[in-house]
Design a protein around this motif. Structure first.
Motif, PDB file in Angstrom:
ATOM      1  N   TYR A 185       0.382  -0.324   2.346  1.00 28.35           N
ATOM      2  CA  TYR A 185       1.600  -0.849   1.735  1.00 28.35           C
ATOM      3  C   TYR A 185       1.891  -2.270   2.244  1.00 28.35           C
ATOM      4  O   TYR A 185       2.155  -3.177   1.448  1.00 28.35           O
ATOM      5  CB  TYR A 185       2.790   0.083   2.029  1.00 28.35           C
ATOM      6  CG  TYR A 185       4.114  -0.481   1.584  1.00 28.35           C
ATOM      7  CD1 TYR A 185       4.445  -0.521   0.229  1.00 28.35           C
ATOM      8  CD2 TYR A 185       5.022  -0.990   2.504  1.00 28.35           C
ATOM      9  CE1 TYR A 185       5.662  -1.054  -0.187  1.00 28.35           C
ATOM     10  CE2 TYR A 185       6.233  -1.517   2.092  1.00 28.35           C
ATOM     11  CZ  TYR A 185       6.550  -1.555   0.750  1.00 28.35           C
ATOM     12  OH  TYR A 185       7.741  -2.092   0.338  1.00 28.35           O
ATOM     13  N   CYS A 186       1.816  -2.454   3.551  1.00 27.09           N
ATOM     14  CA  CYS A 186       2.115  -3.771   4.134  1.00 27.09           C
ATOM     15  C   CYS A 186       1.084  -4.820   3.712  1.00 27.09           C
ATOM     16  O   CYS A 186       1.438  -5.975   3.469  1.00 27.09           O
ATOM     17  CB  CYS A 186       2.207  -3.664   5.651  1.00 27.09           C
ATOM     18  SG  CYS A 186       3.625  -2.663   6.191  1.00 27.09           S
ATOM     19  N   LYS A 187      -0.176  -4.425   3.608  1.00 30.25           N
ATOM     20  CA  LYS A 187      -1.216  -5.352   3.141  1.00 30.25           C
ATOM     21  C   LYS A 187      -0.943  -5.807   1.712  1.00 30.25           C
ATOM     22  O   LYS A 187      -1.128  -6.972   1.394  1.00 30.25           O
ATOM     23  CB  LYS A 187      -2.597  -4.696   3.220  1.00 30.25           C
ATOM     24  CG  LYS A 187      -3.300  -4.900   4.525  1.00 30.25           C
ATOM     25  CD  LYS A 187      -4.680  -4.292   4.475  1.00 30.25           C
ATOM     26  CE  LYS A 187      -5.684  -5.384   4.701  1.00 30.25           C
ATOM     27  NZ  LYS A 187      -7.053  -4.876   4.863  1.00 30.25           N
ATOM     28  N   THR A 188      -0.498  -4.887   0.856  1.00 26.50           N
ATOM     29  CA  THR A 188      -0.211  -5.273  -0.533  1.00 26.50           C
ATOM     30  C   THR A 188       0.943  -6.259  -0.614  1.00 26.50           C
ATOM     31  O   THR A 188       1.050  -7.007  -1.575  1.00 26.50           O
ATOM     32  CB  THR A 188       0.122  -4.055  -1.435  1.00 26.50           C
ATOM     33  OG1 THR A 188       1.344  -3.457  -1.003  1.00 26.50           O
ATOM     34  CG2 THR A 188      -1.006  -3.053  -1.453  1.00 26.50           C
ATOM     35  N   LYS A 189       1.803  -6.290   0.399  1.00 29.47           N
ATOM     36  CA  LYS A 189       2.913  -7.239   0.448  1.00 29.47           C
ATOM     37  C   LYS A 189       2.511  -8.561   1.099  1.00 29.47           C
ATOM     38  O   LYS A 189       3.334  -9.449   1.256  1.00 29.47           O
ATOM     39  CB  LYS A 189       4.104  -6.628   1.201  1.00 29.47           C
ATOM     40  CG  LYS A 189       4.777  -5.501   0.429  1.00 29.47           C
ATOM     41  CD  LYS A 189       5.980  -4.942   1.151  1.00 29.47           C
ATOM     42  CE  LYS A 189       7.072  -5.935   1.305  1.00 29.47           C
ATOM     43  NZ  LYS A 189       8.294  -5.719   0.575  1.00 29.47           N
ATOM     44  N   GLY A 190       1.229  -8.666   1.518  1.00 30.02           N
ATOM     45  CA  GLY A 190       0.727  -9.910   2.087  1.00 30.02           C
ATOM     46  C   GLY A 190       0.874 -10.031   3.590  1.00 30.02           C
ATOM     47  O   GLY A 190       0.719 -11.122   4.145  1.00 30.02           O
TER      48      GLY A 190
END
Length: 141
Positions: A101-106
């Motif tokens: 999830y955090c990776k998808t937010k950059g």
């Protein structure tokens, strides 16, 4: 048993108060927790939850920021899984979901604090690839 993970809408933060109350062993009153969560919802904070059959059985806070030493970072806070759901691999699934999830937010790094005497959590986070960077100090003013 089927589990799902999601970000809780900030208007529903009161629903996690019983779990965070248990996490803190009743040392912080529910009314204080409600007041604090009402402030937190406006401070780069999100709440991730674990659901089982529509019931919240796990929770963690996510604080989003940029730090000079780790770049775009998410601090994982107040991780709690209801005792009867522990030791079933759910923590690992939750951490994997949070990371994705955090990776998808950059975001590029995860951080957390854990109490010094909470040895089971230390082993868990080591196994999840976390490294000790330093000590966290706090002073009430």
């Amino acid at each position: 048993m089927t589990y799902s993970f999601k970000i809780l809408d900030s208007s529903e933060l009161d629903s996690i108060v019983p779990l965070v109350f248990d996490l803190n062993q009743g040392k912080i009153s529910k009314s204080v927790l409600i007041a604090r969560f009402n402030e937190m919802k406006n401070q780069n904070y999100e709440c991730a939850i674990i659901l089982s059959e529509g019931k919240i059985i796990g929770v963690t806070g996510l604080w989003f920021c940029t730090r000079h030493y780790s770049g775009k970072s998410v601090e994982i806070d107040h991780v709690y899984i209801t005792p009867k759901y522990r030791k079933k691999g759910l923590g690992k699934l939750f951490m994997n979901w949070i990371q994705k999830y955090c990776k998808t937010k950059g975001y590029e790094s995860l951080e957390l604090n854990t109490y010094v005497q909470n040895y089971p959590s230390h082993k868990f986070y080591y196994n999840e690839g976390f490294k000790i960077l330093g000590y966290h100090f706090v002073k009430k003013i």
